[in-house]
Design an enzyme around this catalytic site. Structure first.
Site, mmCIF file in Angstrom:
data_model
loop_
_atom_site.group_PDB
_atom_site.id
_atom_site.type_symbol
_atom_site.label_atom_id
_atom_site.label_comp_id
_atom_site.label_asym_id
_atom_site.label_seq_id
_atom_site.Cartn_x
_atom_site.Cartn_y
_atom_site.Cartn_z
ATOM 1 N N CYS A 13 2.447 -5.929 -2.724
ATOM 2 C CA CYS A 13 1.536 -4.821 -3.050
ATOM 3 C C CYS A 13 0.890 -5.044 -4.418
ATOM 4 O O CYS A 13 1.583 -5.153 -5.430
ATOM 5 C CB CYS A 13 2.281 -3.498 -3.050
ATOM 6 S SG CYS A 13 1.220 -2.098 -3.458
ATOM 7 N N GLY A 112 -3.165 -10.315 6.939
ATOM 8 C CA GLY A 112 -4.413 -10.359 6.174
ATOM 9 C C GLY A 112 -5.625 -10.751 6.986
ATOM 10 O O GLY A 112 -6.705 -10.973 6.433
ATOM 11 N N GLY A 113 -5.484 -10.809 8.310
ATOM 12 C CA GLY A 113 -6.600 -11.284 9.130
ATOM 13 C C GLY A 113 -7.505 -10.213 9.695
ATOM 14 O O GLY A 113 -8.444 -10.527 10.442
ATOM 15 N N ALA A 139 -2.524 -4.514 9.929
ATOM 16 C CA ALA A 139 -2.545 -3.222 9.243
ATOM 17 C C ALA A 139 -3.877 -2.512 9.472
ATOM 18 O O ALA A 139 -3.981 -1.613 10.302
ATOM 19 C CB ALA A 139 -2.289 -3.419 7.753
#
Length: 386
Positions: A13, A112-113, A139
């Protein structure tokens, strides 16, 4: 430990509230601390331990860190393919995740894609292959449209949002959280008339009106109100059943902070009954369906006592009933403010007796040769050498 399936340490984070407190991505600059945290957890619990990181400025440093992490014994590692200072608009570094996947034997979860790769279900596989990862963590793409996990393809966004609002109503989700999630789904449509109305909404009802669900809101609200009225009626009936005119009542609660450790009103009441040669107290406890609270009635010498206040556990309700009985009888209940506590003194005497008995039993069971050795040694010490 028994309440969870596993423990994951977030070391990725980049938000200031995390990094200022040496959490999240701040840990990436302290490998010794990372190793200490993970090793302690792996050795200390039986459940799997995992962690999530962001990549470091160089591929070599990132791979070396992950290898060190692997040695702690964690079950898997998630890698967000961006550096600490990078944000979603920056491209994800699939090559770095791939280098990590090829360098370690534990499962690597690629993350992260959403922005660059994942627009529908088939893209998940594309991202996995590009990173050589064991699996993929999603996410933002999942927040934008949860049907991203549907193999047959995405559902229309309007349909997804309306389904989401139905869940919101069923589970009474707070409108601010609802509005945030819907704004995430709308994204580029926030500047449309509908987006502006959503942004201005100040209640769940207003949100429903924005998405043409005012009738569903009224129907659902009416159903919940009917259920609430029914539950309240049941609760009143439950209270009425407890309203026995022969029961002595007081509004009291048991607060263990007001009593010495391991001393309770129930113990005092039991002691009093034994002293007065009454049968031991009998507790009858009921739970109210509406709020799952408890109320207990204690019978002592054919008289019933209860507190008018409902408690969150059966044990607390029974203690409250015992307090009502003791106060009605004018008998001490063991509170700290009452001065010397005879039950504590009695416990101390009983503990000492148990200790003495245990020591005595130990002497009796100790092997005779040990005793002989002890006597011989003592004698040797006291007899002068010739």
């Amino acid at each position: 430990e028994s309440d969870v399936a596993g423990i994951d340490i977030n070391m990725g984070c980049p938000k200031e509230y995390s990094t200022k407190a040496s959490m999240g991505a701040a840990l990436l600059s302290d490998p010794d601390k990372i190793e200490s945290i993970l090793t302690t957890l792996v050795k200390g619990i039986c459940k799997p331990v995992t962690c999530k990181i962001r990549i470091l400025p160089s591929v070599e440093d990132t791979v070396n860190l992950v290898k060190r992490i692997e040695k702690t014994g964690i079950a898997a590692i998630a890698v967000h393919g961006r550096k600490k200072e990078e944000r979603p608009q920056h491209p994800v570094h699939c090559d770095v995740i791939k280098a990590i996947s090829e360098a370690v034997s534990i499962p690597v979860i690629a993350n992260g894609g959403s922005h660059d790769f994942i627009k529908e279900y088939t893209d998940i596989d594309t991202f996995q292959k590009a990173t050589a990862a064991s699996s993929v963590m999603i996410a933002r793409a999942a927040m934008w449209n949860p049907s991203i996990f549907r193999k047959e393809g995405l559902f229309p966004l309007k349909e997804v949002m309306q389904d989401y609002i139905k869940y919101v109503l069923r589970y009474d989700n707070h409108y601010t959280n609802t509005k945030y999630c819907l704004c995430q789904m709308l994204r580029e449509q926030l500047e449309t008339t509908q987006g502006k109305k959503l942004h201005a909404a100040q209640s769940t009802q207003e949100i429903c009106e924005v998405f043409e669900m005012a009738d569903f809101y009224e129907e659902t609200t009416a159903i919940f109100e009917a259920k609430k009225t029914s539950s309240e009626t049941e609760a009143r009936e439950e209270d009425d059943q407890m309203e026995d005119p022969d029961v002595i009542k007081m509004a009291v609660r048991f607060d263990k902070r007001e009593y010495p450790p391991q001393i309770t009103p129930k113990m005092y009441l039991l002691e009093w009954c034994r002293k007065e040669k009454h049968p031991q107290p009998v507790y009858e406890t009921v739970q109210r369906p509406l709020d799952r609270l408890f109320c207990s009635v204690v019978t002592v010498a054919e008289q019933k006592y209860r507190s008018t206040l409902w408690d969150k556990s059966k044990k607390l309700a029974e203690q409250a009933a015992a307090i009502v009985c003791l106060r009605t009888l004018g008998v001490p209940e063991g509170k700290l403010c009452e001065g010397e506590n005879h039950l504590i003194n009695k416990r101390k005497r009983e503990d000492q007796e148990r200790l003495n008995n245990r020591d005595h039993a130990k002497d009796l069971t100790e092997p005779s040769h040990k005793k002989a050795n002890f006597i011989e040694e003592t004698c040797d010490m006291n007899v002068p050498k010739v």
